[in-house]
Design an enzyme around this catalytic site. Structure first.
Site: not given
Lengths: 360, 360
Positions: B103, B172, B196
């Protein structure tokens, strides 16, 4: 539970009650698997099947040719305003736009960031109360596409037929997709935010002809290329799973209802009831010109703003909700999308007749 | 209904059961108003209250200072990979990135479209099995920001503490937001996909310091400017209403559970149970170096791929679901986000000990 109200909101709007009931069950325990719908990994076989079924139903109901991709994107129709030119228009190229309302105007603003925009028609100086006939504008031969909004929610106008021009059509169908048959093969790209005729907010459906996917410049961010999503069947990153599921359930409901041709008939009947009461008295005034009237949003005025406020108040009190017009045109608006029940329209028509009698 | 399974998916992942039950009721009839949650206009007072409550709970739980905006955007964390540099980095400016996983790497790729990117640290050549200490990299004084991923789901690594550098932090936090206290004032911007620790897929929460809103260039499309959404309290266009509602309900559950400090204690206990069984035998091998171990995703291997496949198959059969590791590292992974119940971890630990005894 109190009686269910009639929800005339322009969107998010009313959905089939059966879909709400299905979603309520699946959210807690999806197909009896001991896991909730919104807890499913988007790469689980259960969710992949949901996404596939949703796409297949849209393809079947709209008769989408095999050389078109169906994408489930995020960011609303407003994100398509820039994604269309970002993917399909170069700085030295020209595109043609029809300015039939606020949403068209916003799309024009974004397109100007990318290429040369020709506004071939505008009804802005007459409060967007009509859309053009084919003979009222021209499209330059070197124009990359003709962009228009099929239905204008705020003003209650709708293209009675699609433009018949020598140009690739691109349409914002957010507020009338699947309300009537459309020949998709005439379009390069169709997009629609789901929250009117397809489901809840949170997903935008994009239907794009495959050969257009390669036009995009390398410098465009990965997530903003249609190609990225087309190559991964809208699973490049985590999609808006719940909204996609709901769109599938609404498509299933639409199929059970008889499909797009059948719903068009119902939509015409519902709209006719409202326009009849508007035309039968001096009390109500339709905003749109007759030839441009929408089957989805019926915008009308009463003799004074005070009467309009009273009308909305009294209607709300009897369970006819969401009738306030958009602030830019004022007055009232009844949004009667696919899932809006005929009984609600009948109740409103009776209410309108009574209100006119008492206050006219 | 069959027994509820334990869902170890990396996201979308398990949610509090009470939240699913609340959503199931509100979807059909929101607060007994005779209208479904997902049919509410985003501009109705009912939905505006939902959005406001959600924001206020996030602010309270995270202790977000008044000079930060909280935005509800679409497009996933993947859209933030380009929105961050598009809004905050000019072509002649420099930004620093830490390459700690897939990511981070994707964010680096997008940032290079906009400005000069310095990758100050990378663990790519050791399969991203660790994150750096502060003394392992430097940030150039003229760097606009230091970008990093607080928790790396695939490799099961996590920054044990936030970098302490003379730089504006941008993070992030998709996979560990709200799992432990964070000093927001050290950050220029924090973002997280909801699916999440916050709710279902479909909304991305962005926390941005107000003075950064004006850095964006005029030529950026309207929808891609943080400023656009900040000025309209995330109501510039129709937001992903259902996902925002669910985030609010999860925040309410978290508050009832004792808040972020309380959940951190529970998270540490859950993770410790798993790492203990991994460390107590030669049979299991943790992927991450000990100092970089994640409290959210525990990635581990068994002696052979065949044993890993058998492990996953037998675990699934007893209701321990979603344990397959990411294809890039293989093996197994237990994602144990905030809402994952301790009993599920205990059941897995027992299963692991038994499996090792039988097959070791």
């Amino acid at each position: 539970m109190p009686e269910r109200i009639y929800n005339f909101s322009p969107g998010p709007g009313t959905l089939p009650y059966s879909v709400l009931q299905e979603a309520a069950v699946d959210i807690v325990n999806f197909k009896d698997k001991g896991i909730g719908l919104i807890e499913l990994s988007h790469r689980s076989k259960e969710f992949m099947a949901v996404a596939e079924e949703t796409e297949n139903l849209i393809r079947e109901l709209m008769g989408i040719p095999a050389n078109y991709k169906v994408l489930f994107l995020q960011g609303g129709a407003s994100s398509q305003f820039f994604m269309v030119p970002m993917n399909l228009l170069k700085a030295d190229q020209k595109a043609t736009y029809l300015n039939t309302g606020v949403w068209a105007k916003k799309a024009i603003k974004e397109a100007k960031l990318f290429g040369q925009v020709e506004v071939a028609y505008s009804s802005e100086d007459i409060t967007f109360k009509r859309v053009p006939r084919d003979d009222e504008y021209t499209v330059a031969p070197d124009s990359q596409y003709l962009y228009f909004v099929t239905n204008n929610t705020i003003y209650g106008t709708q293209f009675p037929t699609m433009p018949n021009k020598e140009a690739m059509l691109i349409a914002d169908m957010s507020s009338d997709i699947l309300s009537r048959p459309v020949d998709v093969s005439k379009f390069g790209l169709i997009f629609a935010g789901a929250q009117k005729n397809m489901g809840p907010a949170g997903v935008t459906v994009v239907i794009i002809r495959e050969d257009l996917l390669d036009r995009v410049d390398d410098k465009v961010p990965t997530m903003l290329k249609y190609k990225t999503h087309a190559e991964k069947d809208s699973m490049f990153n985590t999609p808006p799973c719940f909204s996609i599921y709901c769109v599938g359930r609404v498509m299933n409901w639409l199929k059970q209802t008889g499909g797009v041709a059948a719903i068009e008939k119902l939509n015409r009947e519902k709209a006719a009831l409202l326009y009849e009461v508007i035309d039968s008295t001096e009390f109500y005034r339709g905003h749109a010109e007759k030839e441009s009237r929408s089957l989805m949003n019926v915008a009308f005025n009463l003799p004074t703003p005070e009467l309009e406020a009273q009308f909305i108040r009294e209607a709300t009190a009897v369970g006819l909700d969401g009738l306030k017009g958009h602030r830019s045109v004022g007055g009232c608006r009844a949004s009667i999308y696919n899932a809006f029940p005929r009984e609600g329209v009948e109740k409103l028509v009776t209410f309108m007749a009574d209100f006119a009698k008492k206050n006219g």
